[in-house]
Every structure is written in structure tokens, then in C-alpha cells.
Design a protein around this motif. Structure first.
Motif, PDB file in Angstrom:
ATOM      1  N   LEU A  50       0.832  -1.198   0.000  1.00  0.00           N
ATOM      2  CA  LEU A  50       0.000   0.000   0.000  1.00  0.00           C
ATOM      3  C   LEU A  50       0.871   1.254   0.000  1.00  0.00           C
ATOM      4  CD1 LEU A  50      -2.741   1.385   0.118  1.00  0.00           C
ATOM      5  CD2 LEU A  50      -2.689   1.103   2.605  1.00  0.00           C
ATOM      6  N   GLU A  51       1.910   1.257   0.827  1.00  0.00           N
ATOM      7  CA  GLU A  51       2.832   2.402   0.855  1.00  0.00           C
ATOM      8  C   GLU A  51       3.497   2.596  -0.508  1.00  0.00           C
ATOM      9  OE1 GLU A  51       5.460   1.525   4.104  1.00  0.00           O
ATOM     10  OE2 GLU A  51       3.895   1.855   5.609  1.00  0.00           O
ATOM     11  N   HIS A  52       3.928   1.496  -1.126  1.00  0.00           N
ATOM     12  CA  HIS A  52       4.563   1.576  -2.447  1.00  0.00           C
ATOM     13  C   HIS A  52       3.561   2.079  -3.495  1.00  0.00           C
ATOM     14  CE1 HIS A  52       7.010   0.679  -5.908  1.00  0.00           C
ATOM     15  NE2 HIS A  52       6.080  -0.133  -6.374  1.00  0.00           N
ATOM     16  N   ALA A  53       2.342   1.577  -3.447  1.00  0.00           N
ATOM     17  CA  ALA A  53       1.319   1.992  -4.415  1.00  0.00           C
ATOM     18  C   ALA A  53       1.034   3.487  -4.295  1.00  0.00           C
ATOM     19  CB  ALA A  53       0.035   1.195  -4.198  1.00  0.00           C
ATOM     20  N   GLN A  54       1.014   4.001  -3.074  1.00  0.00           N
ATOM     21  CA  GLN A  54       0.785   5.434  -2.885  1.00  0.00           C
ATOM     22  C   GLN A  54       1.912   6.247  -3.506  1.00  0.00           C
ATOM     23  OE1 GLN A  54       0.276   5.198   1.389  1.00  0.00           O
ATOM     24  NE2 GLN A  54      -1.940   5.456   1.207  1.00  0.00           N
ATOM     25  N   GLU A  55       3.143   5.757  -3.392  1.00  0.00           N
ATOM     26  CA  GLU A  55       4.279   6.445  -4.003  1.00  0.00           C
ATOM     27  C   GLU A  55       4.179   6.416  -5.531  1.00  0.00           C
ATOM     28  OE1 GLU A  55       7.699   4.408  -2.481  1.00  0.00           O
ATOM     29  OE2 GLU A  55       7.352   5.111  -0.422  1.00  0.00           O
ATOM     30  N   VAL A  56       3.842   5.264  -6.081  1.00  0.00           N
ATOM     31  CA  VAL A  56       3.719   5.136  -7.541  1.00  0.00           C
ATOM     32  C   VAL A  56       2.615   6.045  -8.059  1.00  0.00           C
ATOM     33  CG1 VAL A  56       3.102   3.547  -9.416  1.00  0.00           C
ATOM     34  CG2 VAL A  56       4.700   2.812  -7.630  1.00  0.00           C
ATOM     35  N   ASP A  73      -0.436  -6.518  -8.016  1.00  0.00           N
ATOM     36  CA  ASP A  73       0.039  -6.853  -6.668  1.00  0.00           C
ATOM     37  C   ASP A  73      -0.989  -6.472  -5.602  1.00  0.00           C
ATOM     38  OD1 ASP A  73       2.371  -7.828  -7.801  1.00  0.00           O
ATOM     39  OD2 ASP A  73       3.580  -6.070  -7.267  1.00  0.00           O
ATOM     40  N   LEU A  74      -1.640  -5.316  -5.771  1.00  0.00           N
ATOM     41  CA  LEU A  74      -2.678  -4.901  -4.817  1.00  0.00           C
ATOM     42  C   LEU A  74      -3.857  -5.873  -4.843  1.00  0.00           C
ATOM     43  CD1 LEU A  74      -2.744  -1.024  -5.303  1.00  0.00           C
ATOM     44  CD2 LEU A  74      -2.139  -2.254  -3.202  1.00  0.00           C
ATOM     45  N   THR A  75      -4.200  -6.370  -6.023  1.00  0.00           N
ATOM     46  CA  THR A  75      -5.286  -7.343  -6.139  1.00  0.00           C
ATOM     47  C   THR A  75      -4.950  -8.606  -5.343  1.00  0.00           C
ATOM     48  OG1 THR A  75      -5.893  -6.489  -8.305  1.00  0.00           O
ATOM     49  CG2 THR A  75      -6.655  -8.707  -7.777  1.00  0.00           C
ATOM     50  N   ASP A  76      -3.723  -9.097  -5.477  1.00  0.00           N
ATOM     51  CA  ASP A  76      -3.296 -10.280  -4.725  1.00  0.00           C
ATOM     52  C   ASP A  76      -3.319 -10.017  -3.216  1.00  0.00           C
ATOM     53  OD1 ASP A  76      -2.891 -11.626  -7.119  1.00  0.00           O
ATOM     54  OD2 ASP A  76      -0.724 -11.256  -7.131  1.00  0.00           O
ATOM     55  N   ALA A  77      -2.816  -8.851  -2.817  1.00  0.00           N
ATOM     56  CA  ALA A  77      -2.778  -8.516  -1.387  1.00  0.00           C
ATOM     57  C   ALA A  77      -4.185  -8.364  -0.820  1.00  0.00           C
ATOM     58  CB  ALA A  77      -1.976  -7.235  -1.162  1.00  0.00           C
ATOM     59  N   LEU A  78      -5.086  -7.780  -1.598  1.00  0.00           N
ATOM     60  CA  LEU A  78      -6.471  -7.635  -1.137  1.00  0.00           C
ATOM     61  C   LEU A  78      -7.124  -9.011  -0.994  1.00  0.00           C
ATOM     62  CD1 LEU A  78      -8.899  -5.926  -0.371  1.00  0.00           C
ATOM     63  CD2 LEU A  78      -9.405  -5.662  -2.814  1.00  0.00           C
ATOM     64  N   ARG A  79      -6.877  -9.905  -1.932  1.00  0.00           N
ATOM     65  CA  ARG A  79      -7.422 -11.262  -1.844  1.00  0.00           C
ATOM     66  C   ARG A  79      -6.939 -11.942  -0.564  1.00  0.00           C
ATOM     67  NH1 ARG A  79      -5.269 -13.142  -6.116  1.00  0.00           N
ATOM     68  NH2 ARG A  79      -6.922 -12.466  -7.510  1.00  0.00           N
ATOM     69  N   ASP A  80      -5.638 -11.805  -0.271  1.00  0.00           N
ATOM     70  CA  ASP A  80      -5.086 -12.402   0.951  1.00  0.00           C
ATOM     71  C   ASP A  80      -5.703 -11.768   2.204  1.00  0.00           C
ATOM     72  OD1 ASP A  80      -3.435 -14.024  -0.581  1.00  0.00           O
ATOM     73  OD2 ASP A  80      -1.642 -12.783  -0.280  1.00  0.00           O
ATOM     74  N   ALA A  81      -5.816 -10.448   2.219  1.00  0.00           N
ATOM     75  CA  ALA A  81      -6.375  -9.753   3.391  1.00  0.00           C
ATOM     76  C   ALA A  81      -7.837 -10.140   3.616  1.00  0.00           C
ATOM     77  CB  ALA A  81      -6.246  -8.240   3.222  1.00  0.00           C
ATOM     78  N   LEU A  82      -8.592 -10.299   2.544  1.00  0.00           N
ATOM     79  CA  LEU A  82      -9.992 -10.717   2.680  1.00  0.00           C
ATOM     80  C   LEU A  82     -10.087 -12.139   3.214  1.00  0.00           C
ATOM     81  CD1 LEU A  82     -11.562  -9.120  -0.515  1.00  0.00           C
ATOM     82  CD2 LEU A  82     -11.911  -8.428   1.872  1.00  0.00           C
ATOM     83  N   ARG A  83      -9.169 -13.000   2.807  1.00  0.00           N
ATOM     84  CA  ARG A  83      -9.157 -14.377   3.317  1.00  0.00           C
ATOM     85  C   ARG A  83      -8.832 -14.365   4.815  1.00  0.00           C
ATOM     86  NH1 ARG A  83      -8.257 -19.686   1.035  1.00  0.00           N
ATOM     87  NH2 ARG A  83      -8.073 -18.680  -0.973  1.00  0.00           N
TER      88      ARG A  83
END
Length: 115
Positions: A50-56, A73-83
Motif C-alpha cells: 500500500l505504501e509503495h502503491a501510494q508512491e507510484v 500486486d494490490l489485487t493479490d494482497a487484497l485477496r489475501d487480506a480478505l481471506r
């Protein structure tokens, strides 16, 4: 504590992409501890991403390829966080079934439940 007849959703999928479950009996065995560490690592990666995405996104000169990679990458991280959220939410005690006696009492969760 999770009743022994409940299944825990694990933070990874099987080889065919289907969810994996664990019947722990509430004892916190080796596989359960591995799942706890994996969940914590997944949430840590999500924070860093999330920090990296904000910078990009703040850099107007970011190329489209980098934006696509961050979105993937955010899609993968969101999938993991939802799980992780689904697994932890399923393990919350149902109101009125507290082992602490008073059904009006807030559920007790160890600090580790919050990553």
C-alpha cells in the motif's frame, strides 16, 4: 477459542485453487501456528505494498507498466487480506455463546488475533 468441530480457513489455497481448511480442536498446533505466521506476513506485505502503491500513484511520471504491476500486486494482497478477515471473522465467538458466563460481555480476543 475455536470449538473442536469448527474448521479454520487457512491463508493459502490448495493446488487447484480451492480453499484449505484445518480442524484444530482449539489446541493451537504446529499447522495453526504456521497459519498465524502466514496471515501476519500477508498483512505485513499488504501494508508495504500500500505504501509503495501510494508512491507510484503520486508520481505522475510512473509508466503504465508499473501501474499495472502495482494494480496486480494490490489485487493479490487484497485477496489475501480478505481471506484473513474471513478466517478471523469465522473464529469470533457467536453472541450468547461466551465461555465467560455473561452473554452481554464483549468477546475476548488475544492480541495475536489482530496481527
Amino acid at each position: 477459542m475455536m470449538p473442536h468441530n469448527e474448521l479454520r480457513l487457512l491463508p493459502w489455497s490448495g493446488p487447484d485453487g480451492k480453499p484449505c481448511f484445518l480442524s484444530t480442536g482449539g489446541t493451537g498446533g504446529t499447522l495453526s501456528r504456521l497459519a498465524d505466521r502466514t496471515e501476519a506476513a500477508q498483512l505485513d506485505v499488504a501494508v508495504e505494498l500500500l505504501e509503495h502503491a501510494q508512491e507510484v500513484l503520486a508520481d505522475e511520471s510512473s509508466p503504465p507498466e508499473e501501474l499495472r504491476l502495482v494494480a496486480s500486486d494490490l489485487t493479490d494482497a487484497l485477496r489475501d487480506a480478505l481471506r484473513v478477515a474471513a478466517s478471523r471473522g469465522h473464529r469470533l465467538p457467536t453472541p450468547g455463546t461466551s465461555d465467560h458466563g455473561d452473554s452481554n460481555e464483549a468477546p475476548y480476543l488475544p492480541a495475536g488475533a489482530f496481527g
